[in-house]
Design an enzyme around this catalytic site. Structure first.
Site, PDB file in Angstrom:
ATOM      1  N   LYS A   1      -7.017   9.604  13.997  1.00 40.07           N
ATOM      2  CA  LYS A   1      -5.776   9.520  14.779  1.00 40.07           C
ATOM      3  C   LYS A   1      -5.960  10.294  16.076  1.00 40.07           C
ATOM      4  CE  LYS A   1      -2.652   8.265  11.242  1.00 40.07           C
ATOM      5  NZ  LYS A   1      -2.530   6.842  11.537  1.00 40.07           N
TER       6      LYS A   1
ATOM      7  N   HIS B   1      -2.918  -4.751   4.502  1.00 37.61           N
ATOM      8  CA  HIS B   1      -2.490  -5.560   5.652  1.00 37.61           C
ATOM      9  C   HIS B   1      -3.640  -5.870   6.617  1.00 37.61           C
ATOM     10  CE1 HIS B   1      -2.210  -1.783   7.963  1.00 37.61           C
ATOM     11  NE2 HIS B   1      -2.277  -2.556   9.025  1.00 37.61           N
TER      12      HIS B   1
ATOM     13  N   LYS C   1       0.862  -1.185   0.000  1.00 38.15           N
ATOM     14  CA  LYS C   1       0.000   0.000   0.000  1.00 38.15           C
ATOM     15  C   LYS C   1       0.906   1.246   0.000  1.00 38.15           C
ATOM     16  CE  LYS C   1      -3.224   2.219   3.153  1.00 38.15           C
ATOM     17  NZ  LYS C   1      -2.473   3.025   4.104  1.00 38.15           N
TER      18      LYS C   1
ATOM     19  N   HIS D   1      -8.453  -0.102   4.055  1.00 37.43           N
ATOM     20  CA  HIS D   1      -8.709  -0.889   5.267  1.00 37.43           C
ATOM     21  C   HIS D   1     -10.198  -0.931   5.660  1.00 37.43           C
ATOM     22  CE1 HIS D   1      -4.495  -0.807   5.287  1.00 37.43           C
ATOM     23  NE2 HIS D   1      -4.291   0.255   6.026  1.00 37.43           N
TER      24      HIS D   1
END
Ligand code: BG6
Length: 524
Positions: free
Chosen positions: A363, A205, A175, A267
């Site tokens: 975040k 992932h 990615k 994701h």
């Protein structure tokens, strides 16, 4: 605790040995990089310990730094002690690590120089002789995305991607795969000139996470869920990937990327696909990937009114004071890059029409948790005096992806006593209670699957493009009208207030962001 019989164990052992990878050489581009030391090497080491690599296996580490094979081996030996989570605090299994180290060879080269690839070809040919003719090669592109196209072109020109006499040549691409629809489409076109689709393994992932893989097993190996898995029974779905980390040292990358690009079409969409896709006709890679692509193609265009962006200001995360995003290294003081995104998505198909899927990621939020909560419709009418239906606790099936992997179902129960008093309770399953934890950094399955040629957990060209296509309108809209209210959430909070309003509008509320898993009631 469930145990398996000796017969079943023998069958499992037979299946695994039948799927042992054939002899191969793995060439890692970016051998001196972060990904190699943090994830690839520890994953290979865990595969050695699990006896999942072929005896005839070799690694060629390729990078532009001038270093010897010995120096490369020594550097990785040092970092292995930090990154291989061979059961936290556990010493490295020296035998397994030396098995791997003995098979590692370093090569210096310039990704732009054709001679380098001729030289790599010679090295691979030597390797092939040493390994009794093994010509299978896995090229792992652990490099910055700007090199994906050029390296693959060079490999092609040097004839290194040609498959003959039953030997395979495969390429793992990391990615980010493009930064929007047009760049993803262009990159696919560029690499598909050299490779056929079945040679390309595009990594996300999140698909290496056990619990993500388990979603399909939960849905399709159990009879009880699928009949409820539709608009007749599901009120809405919430998908959350909350992080406590900030942008760390990645300011330069993140400024150009933002939360939407970084997390959503990849994701979060993988989680969405697992939870919402139609049953595939088999678990073959193409059958599964076709259903995922269909799902992304069925996503309703996202209106900016159904999207919220945020950027963290200074605050306190897990008891530590942290600075705002605009004060992070390599971030502009007036940056309009979003570090948080919340979306309401609609899926235009018979199963899900009218069921909102709310996604959020950010975040520096209050807790680290990735989970999917499927909230079922309320009971149709109030049978119990004094408990109006809207006050009955909702039935929520929560799939906890990380940390504390597991699953819980919340439902109503009668509180003991002479009155009928109803309360919400949880039925809980935690992985750790049933299965011994596997030493894993999350890349083991992905590397192993690539070695055995199973592409189920990798992205196909059309899947990647369909995902970018679904968010492209929003990317464009946000680029046209930069946010004016940043920073709009404090680090350590649950995100911007506008995200709460997004659900309040629909008379719903986000579930609390909590690392522990008992939800109790929604945060009003
Ligand atoms: C990466 C993103 O792909 O995924 C990061 O670039 C993010 O910004 C990370 O932190 C999250 O992955 P995980 O496995 O830590 O949940």
């Amino acid at each position: 605790m469930t145990t398996i019989s000796a017969d079943a164990a023998a069958t499992v052992a037979r299946c695994l040995s039948a799927r042992r990878p054939s002899p191969a050489t793995m060439t890692i581009f970016g051998a001196g990089g972060d990904l190699t030391k943090r994830l690839i090497m520890p994953a290979l080491y865990n595969l050695v310990r699990a006896d999942r690599l072929p005896d005839e296996f070799a690694i060629i580490g390729f990078d532009h730094n001038d270093q010897t094979t010995d120096a490369w081996r020594q550097n990785l030996t040092k970092t292995m002690h930090t990154f291989a989570r061979a059961g936290k605090g556990e010493a490295i299994d020296e035998q397994a690590w030396s098995w791997l180290v003995g098979r590692m060879q370093y090569m210096r080269g310039d990704f732009n120089q054709p001679e380098t690839f001729t030289q790599l070809g010679k090295l691979l040919a030597d390797q092939q002789k040493r390994q009794n003719g093994t010509a299978n090669v896995l090229f792992y592109l652990a490099v910055a995305d700007r090199f994906f196209g050029p390296v693959i072109e060079q490999l092609g020109r040097a004839g290194l991607t040609r498959q003959s006499d039953g030997a395979w040549r495969r390429v793992i691409v990391e990615k980010p795969f493009g930064h929007d629809f047009a760049s993803a489409e262009a990159l696919n076109a560029q690499i598909l000139k050299v490779l056929s689709e079945d040679q390309i393994y595009r990594i996300d992932h999140f698909l290496g996470k056990e619990t993500v893989q388990n979603i399909l097993v939960l849905r399709f190996a159990n009879g009880i869920f699928e009949p409820l898995w539709n608009r007749d029974h599901v009120d809405h779905v919430q998908i959350t990937a909350a992080e406590t980390v900030g942008v760390e040292a990645r300011g330069r990358f993140y400024e150009q990327t933002g939360a939407l690009r970084d997390m959503v079409p990849n994701h979060l969409f993988q989680l969405l696909a697992m939870i919402a896709m139609e049953p595939p006709i088999s678990f073959d890679a193409d059958a599964v990937r076709a259903k995922k692509t269909e799902l992304f193609q069925a996503l309703h265009p996202i209106s900016p009114d159904d999207a919220v962006r945020g950027q963290y200001g200074a605050g306190v995360v897990l008891g530590q004071k942290v600075q705002g995003y605009r004060q992070e290294p390599n971030v502009a003081q007036d940056s309009t890059t979003e570090t948080y995104v919340a979306l309401k998505l609609g899926i235009d198909n018979w199963r899900w029409a009218g069921v909102p899927f709310y996604l959020r990621t950010g975040k520096h939020l209050s807790a680290r948790t990735t989970e999917i909560a499927v909230q079922f419709r309320q009971a149709p009418y109030a049978l119990f005096r004094d408990t109006p239906v809207e006050r009955l606790p909702a039935n929520i099936l929560t799939l906890r992806i990380q940390p504390d992997e597991g699953l819980s179902l919340s439902f109503s129960a009668k509180r003991p006593g002479p009155e009928i008093e109803i309360d919400g309770v949880d039925m809980d399953f935690a992985y750790r209670d049933y299965f011994a934890p596997l030493a894993s950094v999350g890349y083991e399955t992905l590397i192993y699957d690539c070695l055995i040629g199973d592409a189920t957990l990798f992205q196909r060209a059309d899947t990647v493009e369909a995902a970018w296509c679904a968010v492209q309108g929003l990317l464009d809209a946000w680029a046209r009208t930069p946010a004016t209210d940043f920073p709009n959430y404090a680090a350590g909070s649950a995100g911007p207030e506008a995200a709460d309003r997004l659900l309040a509008r629909d008379k719903r509320a986000w579930l609390p962001i909590r690392a522990d898993h008992t939800h109790g009631k929604p945060s009003a």
